[in-house]
Design a protein around this motif. Structure first.
Motif, mmCIF file in Angstrom:
data_model
loop_
_atom_site.group_PDB
_atom_site.id
_atom_site.type_symbol
_atom_site.label_atom_id
_atom_site.label_comp_id
_atom_site.label_asym_id
_atom_site.label_seq_id
_atom_site.Cartn_x
_atom_site.Cartn_y
_atom_site.Cartn_z
ATOM 1 N N SER A 220 -6.702 3.802 -11.393
ATOM 2 C CA SER A 220 -5.633 3.036 -10.187
ATOM 3 C C SER A 220 -4.840 3.971 -9.647
ATOM 4 O O SER A 220 -5.133 5.446 -9.827
ATOM 5 C CB SER A 220 -4.713 2.557 -11.569
ATOM 6 O OG SER A 220 -4.195 3.927 -11.951
ATOM 7 N N ARG A 221 -4.622 3.154 -8.587
ATOM 8 C CA ARG A 221 -3.666 4.079 -7.970
ATOM 9 C C ARG A 221 -2.017 4.879 -8.694
ATOM 10 O O ARG A 221 -2.375 5.914 -8.218
ATOM 11 C CB ARG A 221 -2.838 2.944 -6.486
ATOM 12 C CG ARG A 221 -1.838 3.546 -5.621
ATOM 13 C CD ARG A 221 -1.228 2.217 -4.714
ATOM 14 N NE ARG A 221 -2.385 1.539 -4.221
ATOM 15 C CZ ARG A 221 -2.431 1.334 -3.222
ATOM 16 N NH1 ARG A 221 -2.178 2.253 -2.483
ATOM 17 N NH2 ARG A 221 -2.950 0.288 -2.899
ATOM 18 N N ALA A 222 -2.469 4.716 -9.627
ATOM 19 C CA ALA A 222 -0.721 5.648 -10.211
ATOM 20 C C ALA A 222 -1.430 6.508 -10.919
ATOM 21 O O ALA A 222 -1.645 7.670 -10.990
ATOM 22 C CB ALA A 222 -0.419 4.417 -11.216
ATOM 23 N N GLU A 223 -3.108 6.245 -11.330
ATOM 24 C CA GLU A 223 -3.350 7.963 -11.669
ATOM 25 C C GLU A 223 -4.283 7.972 -10.563
ATOM 26 O O GLU A 223 -3.914 9.691 -11.028
ATOM 27 C CB GLU A 223 -4.659 6.997 -12.057
ATOM 28 C CG GLU A 223 -4.507 6.457 -13.534
ATOM 29 C CD GLU A 223 -5.915 5.907 -14.494
ATOM 30 O OE1 GLU A 223 -6.692 6.312 -15.674
ATOM 31 O OE2 GLU A 223 -6.510 5.034 -13.621
ATOM 32 N N LEU A 224 -4.263 7.664 -9.881
ATOM 33 C CA LEU A 224 -4.809 9.009 -8.230
ATOM 34 C C LEU A 224 -3.932 9.104 -7.607
ATOM 35 O O LEU A 224 -3.094 10.865 -7.703
ATOM 36 C CB LEU A 224 -5.466 7.908 -6.813
ATOM 37 C CG LEU A 224 -6.363 7.626 -8.186
ATOM 38 C CD1 LEU A 224 -7.501 6.601 -6.795
ATOM 39 C CD2 LEU A 224 -7.693 8.486 -7.944
ATOM 40 N N THR A 225 -2.643 8.546 -7.963
ATOM 41 C CA THR A 225 -1.174 9.859 -7.171
ATOM 42 C C THR A 225 -0.459 10.838 -7.983
ATOM 43 O O THR A 225 -0.493 11.608 -7.795
ATOM 44 C CB THR A 225 -0.107 8.324 -7.432
ATOM 45 O OG1 THR A 225 -0.463 6.753 -6.636
ATOM 46 C CG2 THR A 225 1.432 9.434 -6.652
ATOM 47 N N PRO A 236 0.340 6.976 5.225
ATOM 48 C CA PRO A 236 0.686 6.450 5.215
ATOM 49 C C PRO A 236 1.042 6.056 3.618
ATOM 50 O O PRO A 236 0.876 5.062 2.842
ATOM 51 C CB PRO A 236 0.475 5.597 5.534
ATOM 52 C CG PRO A 236 -0.568 5.702 5.520
ATOM 53 C CD PRO A 236 -0.726 6.638 6.573
ATOM 54 N N GLY A 237 0.890 8.040 3.100
ATOM 55 C CA GLY A 237 0.489 7.776 1.799
ATOM 56 C C GLY A 237 -0.804 7.347 1.205
ATOM 57 O O GLY A 237 -2.189 7.861 1.493
ATOM 58 N N LEU A 238 -0.766 7.258 -0.321
ATOM 59 C CA LEU A 238 -2.285 6.554 -1.207
ATOM 60 C C LEU A 238 -2.066 5.352 -0.856
ATOM 61 O O LEU A 238 -1.743 4.292 -1.211
ATOM 62 C CB LEU A 238 -1.932 6.966 -2.463
ATOM 63 C CG LEU A 238 -3.855 7.129 -3.383
ATOM 64 C CD1 LEU A 238 -4.197 8.263 -2.576
ATOM 65 C CD2 LEU A 238 -2.904 7.671 -4.816
ATOM 66 N N VAL A 239 -3.621 4.529 -0.501
ATOM 67 C CA VAL A 239 -3.984 3.543 0.564
ATOM 68 C C VAL A 239 -4.858 3.209 0.332
ATOM 69 O O VAL A 239 -6.273 4.025 0.657
ATOM 70 C CB VAL A 239 -2.117 3.636 2.023
ATOM 71 C CG1 VAL A 239 -1.581 3.778 1.846
ATOM 72 C CG2 VAL A 239 -3.575 4.496 2.509
#
Length: 269
Positions: A220-225, A236-239
């Protein structure tokens, strides 16, 4: 089937390879019937599969150009794959001829073909090594010979981390690499995400890659963050990868179809 001259004797040409499947998605020619069959099964399950590979290659191009514009002249591309048009050294050295690039890949076909392409290029090299052994990568004499770890380095881990299971501690892998870098270094990372995907699509994709040596591990995006701990994410961050500094607004439309999330982080200090 006959073994082409670019295929080392050590590889199993009857078992699909994720590197050769990726080459097929990108329209390359360094793949076998078994790779094409597996890739076509993936496309049947997830029709966007070629788009995913192409979007990742475009993300890599934009990220390298951003890094060159930011003054970076050293690149460590881990999980670089089979070289097709638009690799890191082509992009970087066209803009900055003094740029130095070390490619790392575990696939012997990727390494063998990369050596052919890089013959005579004194500012680029390729080594066979596994992303899951970051300390060994960092200790390789050829890495230390070409890259100066007292100066900023861009570590590229593009479209490969989804083949590293949680049991191999991807956060620890990146932390080991991060701790070896000088302030002002960068991490470029993308991987497949299951955000917004149907459960049946994920299950079928995982089933296809079970046939390879590298099963799929979507995140997920949260895991990758969390993998960017210690780095400051660049806007623009993680997109979704088409949304990362797109060439035009139109190229970022329907970005979630690319399935991959990516970003670039800078190491402060």
């Amino acid at each position: 089937m006959p073994r082409p001259d670019w295929a080392p004797e050590s590889i199993d040409i009857e078992r699909p390879s994720v590197a050769r499947m990726y080459d097929y998605y990108l329209g390359g020619s360094h793949n076998f019937a078994v790779d094409r069959a597996a890739a076509q099964a993936m496309i049947a399950a997830v029709p966007e599969a070629p788009l995913m590979a192409q979007a990742n290659r475009a993300f890599l191009r934009r990220a390298v150009q951003f890094l060159i514009d930011s003054g970076v002249r050293q690149f460590l591309d881990i999980g670089s794959g089979i070289p097709t048009v638009g690799n890191v050294h082509e992009i970087a050295q066209q803009a900055a001829p003094d740029a130095r690039v070390v490619y790392i890949d575990v696939d012997p076909v990727a390494v063998a073909h990369s050596r052919q392409i890089l013959a005579g290029n004194e500012r680029a090299t390729v080594l066979q090594e596994d992303l899951r052994n970051p300390a060994r990568i960092l200790d390789r004499p050829d890495v230390r010979k070409l890259l100066d770890f007292d100066k900023p380095i861009a570590v590229m881990i593009v479209a490969v981390l989804h083949f590293v299971p949680d049991s191999d501690d991807p956060s620890g892998i990146i932390a080991t690499l991060r701790d070896a870098l000088a302030p002002g270094s960068y991490l470029v990372l993308s991987q497949a995400s299951d955000d917004g995907r149907r459960a049946d699509e994920r299950q079928e994709a995982e089933h296809v890659y079970q046939r390879t040596d590298n099963p799929l591990n979507v995140r997920s995006r949260a895991e990758l963050t969390r993998l960017f701990d210690g780095f400051e994410l660049i806007e623009p961050g993680l997109v979704w990868v088409p949304q990362w500094r797109p060439d035009s607004p139109e190229s970022a439309e329907d970005a979630e179809r690319a399935v991959f999330i990516g970003g670039v982080g800078r190491l402060g200090g």
